[in-house]
Structure formats: C-alpha cells, structure tokens
Write a protein that holds these residues in place. Structure first.
Motif, short mmCIF file in Angstrom:
data_model
loop_
_atom_site.label_atom_id
_atom_site.label_comp_id
_atom_site.label_asym_id
_atom_site.label_seq_id
_atom_site.Cartn_x
_atom_site.Cartn_y
_atom_site.Cartn_z
N PRO A 197 -9.65 6.88 2.32
CA PRO A 197 -9.03 7.13 3.63
C PRO A 197 -7.74 6.35 3.87
CG PRO A 197 -11.39 6.81 3.87
CD PRO A 197 -11.06 6.45 2.46
N VAL A 198 -7.69 5.07 3.45
CA VAL A 198 -6.51 4.23 3.66
C VAL A 198 -5.94 3.85 2.30
CG1 VAL A 198 -5.56 2.09 4.62
CG2 VAL A 198 -7.41 3.29 5.82
N LEU A 199 -4.69 4.21 2.10
CA LEU A 199 -3.97 3.83 0.88
C LEU A 199 -3.01 2.71 1.27
CD1 LEU A 199 -3.37 4.48 -2.10
CD2 LEU A 199 -1.69 6.16 -1.29
N LEU A 200 -3.43 1.47 1.00
CA LEU A 200 -2.67 0.30 1.44
C LEU A 200 -1.92 -0.31 0.26
CD1 LEU A 200 -2.01 -1.89 3.61
CD2 LEU A 200 -4.08 -3.09 2.85
N HIS A 201 -0.61 -0.53 0.46
CA HIS A 201 0.20 -1.24 -0.53
C HIS A 201 0.87 -2.42 0.17
CE1 HIS A 201 -0.07 1.43 -3.99
NE2 HIS A 201 0.09 2.47 -3.19
N VAL A 202 0.83 -3.57 -0.48
CA VAL A 202 1.43 -4.77 0.11
C VAL A 202 2.59 -5.32 -0.71
CG1 VAL A 202 -0.68 -5.43 1.32
CG2 VAL A 202 -0.27 -6.28 -1.01
N ASP A 203 2.88 -4.69 -1.85
CA ASP A 203 4.02 -5.14 -2.64
C ASP A 203 5.25 -4.31 -2.26
OD1 ASP A 203 2.40 -3.11 -3.82
OD2 ASP A 203 3.71 -3.13 -5.58
N ASP A 204 6.34 -4.98 -1.95
CA ASP A 204 7.54 -4.34 -1.42
C ASP A 204 8.17 -3.43 -2.47
OD1 ASP A 204 9.76 -3.65 0.04
OD2 ASP A 204 10.26 -5.70 0.64
N ASP A 205 8.41 -2.18 -2.10
CA ASP A 205 9.00 -1.20 -3.02
C ASP A 205 9.76 -0.18 -2.18
OD1 ASP A 205 9.55 0.95 -4.72
OD2 ASP A 205 7.72 0.65 -5.89
N PHE A 206 11.09 -0.33 -2.11
CA PHE A 206 11.90 0.51 -1.23
C PHE A 206 11.84 1.97 -1.68
CE2 PHE A 206 16.24 2.05 0.13
CZ PHE A 206 15.91 2.17 1.47
N ALA A 207 11.90 2.21 -2.99
CA ALA A 207 11.84 3.58 -3.49
C ALA A 207 10.54 4.26 -3.07
CB ALA A 207 12.00 3.60 -5.01
N ARG A 208 9.43 3.52 -3.11
CA ARG A 208 8.15 4.09 -2.70
C ARG A 208 8.14 4.36 -1.19
NH1 ARG A 208 3.77 0.31 -4.27
NH2 ARG A 208 4.43 -0.72 -2.36
N SER A 209 8.77 3.49 -0.42
CA SER A 209 8.87 3.73 1.03
C SER A 209 9.61 5.03 1.31
CB SER A 209 9.59 2.56 1.71
OG SER A 209 8.86 1.36 1.58
N LEU A 210 10.72 5.24 0.62
CA LEU A 210 11.48 6.48 0.80
C LEU A 210 10.67 7.69 0.38
CD1 LEU A 210 15.02 5.37 -0.42
CD2 LEU A 210 14.30 5.79 1.94
N ALA A 211 9.90 7.56 -0.69
CA ALA A 211 9.03 8.64 -1.13
C ALA A 211 8.03 9.00 -0.03
CB ALA A 211 8.30 8.25 -2.41
N ALA A 212 7.45 7.97 0.59
CA ALA A 212 6.49 8.20 1.67
C ALA A 212 7.17 8.85 2.87
CB ALA A 212 5.85 6.88 2.08
N TYR A 213 8.40 8.44 3.19
CA TYR A 213 9.15 9.08 4.27
C TYR A 213 9.27 10.58 4.01
CZ TYR A 213 11.18 4.55 5.87
OH TYR A 213 11.41 3.29 6.35
#
Length: 462
Positions: A343-359
């Motif tokens: 249910p929750v996919l939690l990531h705590v390591d900073d990754d800007f490319a992954r953030s943009l992918a999620a956007y």
C-alpha cells in the motif's frame, strides 16, 4: 535584456551559497553547484554587473576551500567559527525562528527562553554581523544588496548602519507568524528581529498573507513599518527546466521501475517532501489509511508513493519525526498489504530524477503541509504531469493563494476530511482532471525564478 536597475552592483546574501565543496580521497576539492531561483536570477542579470554572492561555509570541504583560497568567481564564502554557526543555524534559526513562523511549538513544554537561548542568540548576532561586514566591505557605492530568509533577519539593520548608501532588500522564504504567536519570543528579541528587518528599504514575501502578518507584527510591536516598503513575489516553477529535465533518460528509467513497483492498472497518490515537521507527512499517511478503511474498494487498486527525504538530521526532533514516518508506513503495509500489493511505497533516499518520474505518473498529488511559505512541489507536479494530476492541497500552504481554485483544498489537521478529498481526487473524470491541471500549470509558472528575482530588484530600485 535591459537592466531594471541601471549599473548598480548586485549582492546576494544567504546561509547556503550556489556552490559547495567536498574533499576527495586524493585531497583535491570537488565543487558541486546548486540551482534554484537565486542562481537563475543572478545569471539573468548578465556578467557585467559585478554580482557577488556572500554565503557561509557549511562543511569541512567548504572550510578547506576558504583556507586554500579556492573559490568561484562571484562568490565569497565566510568561514564563520563552526560553533558560532551551529548555535546560529541550528540553535536559533532552525529551532526557534523556524518553529515560531511555522507555529510548531508544543506550548505546554516549549519554548523555554533560558540562559542557553541567550548564549545562542549572541551567536546568531555574531553570525549576522559577519554577513553585514562582508557585504559592507564588498559593496560598491550605491550597490543593491538582497538578503535572504530567517537566518539573516538582523543583517539589513546592521548593514544600514555600516553602509547607508546601499539599497537593501530582504526576502522571506517562510511564512511569517501572526502577532500573538510571534510574541512567544522574548519582547526584546522580537523587537530586535523586526528592527533588523526594517533596516531594509524593501521586504519581500511569498504571499499577501505572510506580508500582512509581518506588517501587523511591526505595527503592534514597534509602531509600524517606518520607511520600509513591503511587497509580494510568489515564486513560481521553472517550466522550461522541469519539462526538459523530466524527459531525460534517467527519469524514463525510474518511471519504468516505479510502474513495476506500483503495479499494472493501479492509481498512484504521490507526495514528495523533505521530512520537515511542517510537511505533515504522518497525517497524510493516516489519511491514506483512513481512505483504505472507509473505501475498501480502493484496496489493491491504489498505492501511496511517498518520498520523504531526510532533513536536518542533526536535530533530534527531526530524527524522531523521520522514524515516525517510517513506523506509520510499516504499520499500514502490515495491516493492509497483500502478497501482490504494497500500500505505501516509501523512499527516504534523495533522488531528483525519481521525484520527477513520480510527478509524471501521479494520478493524485498530496501536498498537505501544516504551514508552508509556498511549497514548490504543488507547482511543479502540474507542470510535469503526463496525463493530468489532481492536486489535494492544504489551505495552509502559501501556494493555496494561487492554486486553491483548481485544487481540492483540505484542512491539514483533518485526517477524515483529507481521506475524503483523496477519494474525490481518485474518482475525478479524466476531462476535468486535465482541465484543472492545465490551469494549475499556468498559475504555477506565472512568475518563474529569474523573473521573480528581477522583479524584486526592479521594485527595490523603484
């Protein structure tokens, strides 16, 4: 581009500068350059203005660079005593002024303004004085100095005494506390902060709400603004950069991975935050849990993609909060997860490319801060979204002033209400979602970073 401020030299002062240094294993220094609105703004004024950025050395690499005389053109890094900096930055700026403006104190127990606070406040004064002196030393006659944020509230007044010929601005990137909450500060400290700020010719804020709160504090505590002008500049998203960066190969690769983790046909509720106390990550997860409880049909049909990047981990209260985020995520996954669904996919390591992918792949973006100066995530998601994204937005985010009309607005403390908003967002039709996203993106990019900075200079000269 015609200059809005004639031939005046431009100086910027901020705790963090546009470059930082690491010492490599071979002893050489490696420079890492940052981005953001100030960097864009300074680059927009052209190379012939003698622009200078005054900032603090923040780590061992930065201090080594200062000691070796290594530096970037247009940057002066101050090697302020490490203990003084720690007192000023962690003890006062982030543990007092930040807490006041975000209204985060648990008042039965805190704050306690004792002798230790006074000792740290003396360091905050010393830290601000170092910036004021550096600006005074570096500024040409009649130069323009733009001071940034709550770390440097005393600099305008100190600089005014040293260099009355300068045009001085200050910009606040956080909320400003209402009068009754601001008065938690000791009376003399509250007055010192206000008079320090009022040393500027002009003060800038992200929203009218924060500007009005400052004006009310000044009126109540020191009798008004005097000759200082107050203005609003709502920093927007950098659309050109975001759209270009979000379609680079590393982002595409992360989209493939995220889609696999989410699962075929499932919807994604996305949040991207630092684990700051104001971001309200825990209540967001509790609202998601309430959604799964109230609307069982969403079980196995939706995933909460939560990127919670560590922030200020040298402060115990932030470490505790980060641990609570992890605990609640684990609890939800344990209670509701199935062999084929997390249910929750939690990531705590900073990754800007992954953030943009999620956007890009988000169906719903959850931005529910307790209190936030602006919150650029709320502005970035609509710009990057591939197929339209519903924005669930706290009324306590500064971005609410510009985006509230096309978002689903929530009270950030109301977990049941937020769960209902998430359901409403998930069932919204594709047509309405696309139209809202288009309007949100237009509002979010109305004042891009370079224009935001140049507008402040223009008003400071006016």
């Amino acid at each position: 581009m015609a200059s809005p401020y004639g031939n005046h030299q431009i100086l910027v002062a901020s705790n963090r500068g546009p470059v930082s240094y690491d010492v490599r294993e071979d002893g050489e220094l490696q420079a890492k350059r940052g981005g953001g609105g100030l960097v864009s703004g300074l680059s927009a004024i052209g190379p012939d203005r003698g622009a200078l950025w005054v900032c603090s050395a923040l780590g061992d690499g930065d201090r080594e660079a200062v000691a070796r005389g290594v530096g970037e053109d247009g940057v002066r890094m101050l090697d302020i005593d490490a203990e003084v900096h720690a007192d000023a930055y962690n003890g006062i700026a982030n543990s007092v002024l930040w807490f006041v403006h975000h209204m985060l104190y648990q008042t039965p127990l805190e704050p306690v303004f004792d002798k230790e606070f006074r000792r740290q406040w003396a360091s905050y004064e010393e830290y601000n004085r170092a910036f004021a002196r550096a600006l005074a030393d570096e500024a040409a006659e009649g130069a323009v100095a733009v001071v940034q944020d709550y770390h440097l509230t005393l600099v305008p007044g100190m600089l005014r005494q040293l260099r009355p010929d300068l045009r001085i601005g200050h910009f606040s990137h956080t909320p400003w506390a209402p009068v009754d909450y601001f008065r938690l500060l000791p009376d003399d400290i509250a007055e010192q902060v206000l008079r320090g700020m009022l040393g500027a010719d002009r003060l800038g804020f992200l929203t009218q709400r924060w500007a009005s709160a400052f004006t009310a504090c000044a009126q109540e505590l020191v009798g008004g603004l005097g000759d200082t002008r107050v203005g609003v500049h709502g920093l927007g998203a950098d659309a050109d950069f975001l759209r270009r960066r979000s379609h680079e190969p590393d982002v595409a690769a992360r989209m493939v991975t995220l889609r696999e983790q989410i699962g075929e046909g499932r919807k994604a509720i996305v949040r991207v935050d630092r684990t700051e106390l104001s971001k309200n990550i825990v209540r967001g997860m509790l609202a998601y849990r309430q959604l799964l409880e109230d609307q069982p049909s969403w079980r196995e049909q939706v995933v909460h993609v939560a990127f919670a990047y560590p922030s200020r981990q040298d402060l115990a209260v932030y470490r505790d909060y980060t641990a609570e985020v992890q605990r609640v995520a684990d609890e939800i996954n344990s209670a509701y997860g199935t062999p084929g669904w997390t249910p929750v996919l939690l990531h705590v390591d900073d990754d800007f490319a992954r953030s943009l992918a999620a956007y890009r792949l988000a169906d719903v973006a959850l931005v529910n801060p307790i209190r936030d100066g602006m919150n650029l995530v709320a502005k970035e998601v609509p710009v990057v979204s591939d197929e339209g994204c519903v924005l669930v937005l706290s009324r306590e985010a500064g971005a609410y002033e510009e985006l509230g009309e096309d978002a689903i607005v929530v009270n950030p403390y109301d977990v049941v209400g937020t769960a209902g908003a998430l359901h409403e967002a998930l069932v919204m039709g594709a047509g309405e979602r696309a139209e809202r996203t288009k309007r949100l993106a237009a509002a979010a990019t109305a004042l891009p970073p370079a224009q935001w900075f140049l507008e402040q200079l223009r008003e400071l000269e006016g």
